[in-house]
Motif scaffolding. Structure first.
Motif, PDB file in Angstrom:
ATOM      1  N   PRO A   1       0.802  -1.232   0.000  1.00 35.85           N
ATOM      2  CA  PRO A   1       0.000   0.000   0.000  1.00 35.85           C
ATOM      3  C   PRO A   1       0.830   1.275   0.000  1.00 35.85           C
ATOM      4  N   ASP A   2       1.949   1.285   0.707  1.00 35.58           N
ATOM      5  CA  ASP A   2       2.736   2.510   0.786  1.00 35.58           C
ATOM      6  C   ASP A   2       3.534   2.788  -0.492  1.00 35.58           C
ATOM      7  N   ARG A   3       3.552   1.822  -1.416  1.00 33.94           N
ATOM      8  CA  ARG A   3       4.267   2.017  -2.675  1.00 33.94           C
ATOM      9  C   ARG A   3       3.328   2.275  -3.850  1.00 33.94           C
ATOM     10  N   LEU A   4       2.032   2.228  -3.577  1.00 26.63           N
ATOM     11  CA  LEU A   4       1.057   2.363  -4.653  1.00 26.63           C
ATOM     12  C   LEU A   4       1.182   3.711  -5.360  1.00 26.63           C
ATOM     13  N   LYS A   5       1.199   4.789  -4.595  1.00 28.18           N
ATOM     14  CA  LYS A   5       1.267   6.115  -5.218  1.00 28.18           C
ATOM     15  C   LYS A   5       2.612   6.380  -5.887  1.00 28.18           C
ATOM     16  N   PRO A   6       3.752   6.233  -5.214  1.00 32.07           N
ATOM     17  CA  PRO A   6       5.006   6.597  -5.875  1.00 32.07           C
ATOM     18  C   PRO A   6       5.338   5.751  -7.096  1.00 32.07           C
ATOM     19  N   VAL A   7       4.926   4.487  -7.115  1.00 32.50           N
ATOM     20  CA  VAL A   7       5.307   3.606  -8.216  1.00 32.50           C
ATOM     21  C   VAL A   7       4.265   3.590  -9.326  1.00 32.50           C
ATOM     22  N   TYR A   8       2.988   3.546  -8.959  1.00 30.30           N
ATOM     23  CA  TYR A   8       1.949   3.295  -9.963  1.00 30.30           C
ATOM     24  C   TYR A   8       0.984   4.462 -10.199  1.00 30.30           C
ATOM     25  N   TYR A   9       0.818   5.344  -9.230  1.00 29.41           N
ATOM     26  CA  TYR A   9      -0.183   6.406  -9.331  1.00 29.41           C
ATOM     27  C   TYR A   9       0.404   7.760  -8.944  1.00 29.41           C
ATOM     28  N   GLY A  10       1.605   8.038  -9.413  1.00 26.42           N
ATOM     29  CA  GLY A  10       2.352   9.197  -8.959  1.00 26.42           C
ATOM     30  C   GLY A  10       1.685  10.532  -9.212  1.00 26.42           C
ATOM     31  N   ASP A  11       0.913  10.663 -10.293  1.00 24.90           N
ATOM     32  CA  ASP A  11       0.286  11.942 -10.609  1.00 24.90           C
ATOM     33  C   ASP A  11      -1.208  11.930 -10.316  1.00 24.90           C
ATOM     34  N   CYS A  12      -1.627  11.033  -9.427  1.00 18.21           N
ATOM     35  CA  CYS A  12      -3.037  10.953  -9.032  1.00 18.21           C
ATOM     36  C   CYS A  12      -3.244  11.629  -7.684  1.00 18.21           C
ATOM     37  N   SER A  13      -4.459  12.052  -7.441  1.00 19.08           N
ATOM     38  CA  SER A  13      -4.779  12.734  -6.184  1.00 19.08           C
ATOM     39  C   SER A  13      -4.948  11.727  -5.055  1.00 19.08           C
ATOM     40  N   ASP A  14      -4.951  12.224  -3.825  1.00 12.40           N
ATOM     41  CA  ASP A  14      -5.201  11.359  -2.674  1.00 12.40           C
ATOM     42  C   ASP A  14      -6.605  10.754  -2.755  1.00 12.40           C
ATOM     43  N   ALA A  15      -7.555  11.527  -3.275  1.00 12.98           N
ATOM     44  CA  ALA A  15      -8.917  11.010  -3.431  1.00 12.98           C
ATOM     45  C   ALA A  15      -8.941   9.847  -4.424  1.00 12.98           C
ATOM     46  N   ASP A  16      -8.135   9.967  -5.490  1.00 13.25           N
ATOM     47  CA  ASP A  16      -8.027   8.862  -6.448  1.00 13.25           C
ATOM     48  C   ASP A  16      -7.505   7.607  -5.760  1.00 13.25           C
ATOM     49  N   LEU A  17      -6.473   7.790  -4.947  1.00  7.71           N
ATOM     50  CA  LEU A  17      -5.880   6.638  -4.261  1.00  7.71           C
ATOM     51  C   LEU A  17      -6.856   6.012  -3.279  1.00  7.71           C
ATOM     52  N   ASP A  18      -7.636   6.829  -2.610  1.00  4.26           N
ATOM     53  CA  ASP A  18      -8.648   6.295  -1.692  1.00  4.26           C
ATOM     54  C   ASP A  18      -9.679   5.462  -2.443  1.00  4.26           C
ATOM     55  N   TRP A  19      -9.929   5.811  -3.692  1.00  2.19           N
ATOM     56  CA  TRP A  19     -10.876   5.063  -4.518  1.00  2.19           C
ATOM     57  C   TRP A  19     -10.263   3.749  -5.008  1.00  2.19           C
ATOM     58  N   VAL A  20      -8.971   3.795  -5.302  1.00  4.08           N
ATOM     59  CA  VAL A  20      -8.287   2.627  -5.859  1.00  4.08           C
ATOM     60  C   VAL A  20      -8.030   1.538  -4.813  1.00  4.08           C
ATOM     61  N   ARG A  21      -7.522   1.929  -3.653  1.00  6.41           N
ATOM     62  CA  ARG A  21      -6.997   0.946  -2.688  1.00  6.41           C
ATOM     63  C   ARG A  21      -7.963  -0.192  -2.368  1.00  6.41           C
ATOM     64  N   PRO A  22      -9.214   0.073  -2.012  1.00  2.00           N
ATOM     65  CA  PRO A  22     -10.100  -1.033  -1.636  1.00  2.00           C
ATOM     66  C   PRO A  22     -10.502  -1.918  -2.805  1.00  2.00           C
ATOM     67  N   ARG A  23     -10.205  -1.509  -4.018  1.00  2.00           N
ATOM     68  CA  ARG A  23     -10.595  -2.277  -5.196  1.00  2.00           C
ATOM     69  C   ARG A  23      -9.498  -3.223  -5.686  1.00  2.00           C
ATOM     70  N   LEU A  24      -8.288  -3.068  -5.183  1.00  2.00           N
ATOM     71  CA  LEU A  24      -7.181  -3.918  -5.606  1.00  2.00           C
ATOM     72  C   LEU A  24      -7.354  -5.340  -5.077  1.00  2.00           C
ATOM     73  N   VAL A  25      -6.880  -6.304  -5.850  1.00  2.00           N
ATOM     74  CA  VAL A  25      -6.991  -7.713  -5.467  1.00  2.00           C
ATOM     75  C   VAL A  25      -5.617  -8.374  -5.578  1.00  2.00           C
ATOM     76  N   PRO A  26      -5.401  -9.475  -4.837  1.00  2.00           N
ATOM     77  CA  PRO A  26      -4.169 -10.242  -5.057  1.00  2.00           C
ATOM     78  C   PRO A  26      -4.144 -10.809  -6.477  1.00  2.00           C
ATOM     79  N   GLU A  27      -2.946 -10.939  -7.023  1.00  2.00           N
ATOM     80  CA  GLU A  27      -2.776 -11.456  -8.381  1.00  2.00           C
ATOM     81  C   GLU A  27      -2.046 -12.796  -8.343  1.00  2.00           C
ATOM     82  N   SER A  28      -2.528 -13.748  -9.123  1.00  2.72           N
ATOM     83  CA  SER A  28      -1.813 -15.011  -9.257  1.00  2.72           C
ATOM     84  C   SER A  28      -0.382 -14.759  -9.707  1.00  2.72           C
TER      85      SER A  28
END
Length: 242
Positions: free
Chosen positions: A143-170
Motif C-alpha cells: 500500500p505505501d508504494r502504490l502512489k510513488p510507483v503506480y499512481y504518482g500523478d493521481c490525487s489522494d482522493a483517487d488513491l482512496d478510490w483505488v486501494r479497496p478495489r485492488l486484489v491479489p494477483e496469481s
C-alpha cells in the motif's frame, strides 16, 4: 482510423486491478462513437477468486472468449501486465484482433515473461513495491508504494478510490514465458509511452518498442495509470494510435 470510424475497443487491465480502472475513459470513448468492452481477467469479478490457479493461458483464453462474443475483430488495449496477456491472445487467435495497443505495458518478445522484463528494468522503482505470498501463490501491491510507483500523478482522493478495489494477483502469469511467432507478428501494434512511469521506466518502454517496433507511438507526460490521472489526454492519445 479516421475520427468518423467506429470500432470495437477492448480494454484489458493490469495486475491486481479489474475493469473498474477504465471507468473514467469508457464514457469518453463511447462519446467518440466506439463500442467499448472491459473484461475482467480471471480471479476477479464473475471470473473466480484470486488464487494460484490462474495462468497466462487462462488470461489469454478469457480475452479470446470475450473477443469472439463481440462478433468481430477488436482493437485490444493492454495496460501493464495486460501487455503479455493481449500478446498471447493474438498469438493464439490473430484473426480476432485488428490491432494491439500497449499502454505503458510489457511488450514481450518471444520467450519473455513479465518477471524477466521487470528484471531488465534497472531504472524503475519496483524494488519493494509488491509482496509475494508464496504458499498462496499470489502477489499484492504494498500500500505505501502504490502512489510513488503506480499512481504518482493521481490525487489522494483517487488513491482512496483505488486501494479497496485492488486484489491479489496469481503469481503464475508473471513468471510464465510468452511464446510468440508469426501469428502475433501479423497483428499491427501501437504503444502509448508514459514518461513519468516508475513501475515500468520510460527507458524500458523504449527498449521494448525498439525490440518490437510499433506502427504508431504516442507519448503522455504521465505516471503508470493515465486512465485515472488524465482520462481526456489518454483517450486522445489512444484514438491517435488506432
Amino acid at each position: 482510423m479516421s475520427a468518423a470510424t467506429s470500432a470495437t475497443i477492448m480494454l484489458v487491465h493490469g495486475a491486481c486491478h479489474a475493469n473498474w480502472c477504465w471507468d473514467r475513459v469508457v464514457p469518453l470513448l463511447q462519446q467518440a462513437g466506439h463500442r467499448i468492452v472491459t473484461p475482467d481477467l480471471p480471479g476477479r469479478g464473475d471470473r473466480g477468486k484470486p488464487d494460484w490457479r490462474w495462468t497466462l493461458k487462462a488470461y489469454a483464453d478469457a480475452i479470446i472468449e470475450d473477443a469472439r462474443q463481440t462478433g468481430g475483430p477488436v482493437i485490444v488495449v493492454g495496460h501493464s501486465m495486460g501487455g503479455p496477456v493481449i500478446s498471447a491472445a493474438a498469438e493464439s487467435a490473430p484473426d480476432l484482433f485488428d490491432r494491439l495497443v500497449y499502454v505503458s505495458a510489457c511488450l514481450p518478445s518471444n520467450g519473455d515473461s513479465l518477471a524477466s522484463i521487470a528484471a531488465m528494468d534497472k531504472d524503475s522503482d519496483l524494488e519493494g513495491a509488491s509482496s509475494v505470498a508464496w504458499l498462496k501463490g499470489v502477489v499484492t501491491i504494498n500500500p505505501d508504494r502504490l502512489k510513488p510507483v503506480y499512481y504518482g500523478d493521481c490525487s489522494d482522493a483517487d488513491l482512496d478510490w483505488v486501494r479497496p478495489r485492488l486484489v491479489p494477483e496469481s503469481l503464475r502469469p508473471s513468471i510464465i514465458k510468452v511464446r510468440l511467432g508469426d501469428n502475433f507478428q501479423s497483428v499491427p501494434r501501437s504503444y502509448i509511452r508514459c514518461t513519468q512511469d516508475r513501475g515500468l521506466s520510460i527507458q524500458m518502454q523504449d527498449r521494448l518498442i525498439e525490440r518490437q517496433p510499433c506502427q504508431h507511438v504516442a507519448t503522455l507526460e504521465a505516471s503508470h495509470s493515465p486512465f485515472l490521472s488524465m482520462p481526456d489526454p489518454f483517450v486522445k492519445a489512444l484514438l491517435s494510435v488506432i
